[in-house]
Design an enzyme around this catalytic site. Structure first.
Site, PDB file in Angstrom:
ATOM      1  N   GLY A 222       0.802  -1.222   0.000  1.00  0.00           N
ATOM      2  CA  GLY A 222       0.000   0.000   0.000  1.00  0.00           C
ATOM      3  C   GLY A 222       0.835   1.273   0.000  1.00  0.00           C
ATOM      4  O   GLY A 222       0.299   2.335  -0.222  1.00  0.00           O
ATOM      5  N   CYS A 223       2.137   1.185   0.234  1.00  0.00           N
ATOM      6  CA  CYS A 223       2.994   2.375   0.159  1.00  0.00           C
ATOM      7  C   CYS A 223       3.374   2.605  -1.288  1.00  0.00           C
ATOM      8  O   CYS A 223       3.715   1.680  -1.998  1.00  0.00           O
ATOM      9  CB  CYS A 223       4.277   2.191   0.981  1.00  0.00           C
ATOM     10  SG  CYS A 223       4.072   2.386   2.743  1.00  0.00           S
TER      11      CYS A 223
END
Length: 105
Positions: free
Chosen positions: A103-104
């Site tokens: 998700g980064c």
């Protein structure tokens, strides 16, 4: 696969500089990685986050998101951004020697 050297030890990293083998990380390496990230010295509050990141990675296979960090680590989201101004989850993961959290960006 690229490698880099921290604390006189070669370690495999990915193209963004994240460890691909977290078992190769040591605490003295964290200070060097932090300096590269623009953090002059790691405080006790930094270490709370770094150790939390490693524990979460060991338990779940990925580092926590900023939201989880802020809720569970004992360090508020506001303080996380003060400690790791270039992005708490991503920067803390790199310093903690774990792969980039899902998700980064």
């Amino acid at each position: 696969m690229p490698t880099t050297t921290y604390d006189n030890t070669g370690v495999p990293i990915d193209d963004e500089g994240f460890f691909t083998d977290p078992a190769r990380w040591t605490e003295p390496m964290a200070e060097q990685i932090a300096k590269e990230a623009g953090i002059d010295a790691l405080t006790d509050r930094h270490w709370i986050v770094i150790r939390f990141m490693r524990d979460q990675y060991a338990a779940k296979g990925t580092g926590p998101t900023v939201r989880v960090l802020g809720k569970v680590s004992g360090v508020s989201v506001k303080e996380l951004y003060q400690l790791f101004p270039k992005g708490p989850a991503k920067t803390a993961a790199k310093i903690a020697g774990i792969p980039k959290p899902r998700g980064c960006i």
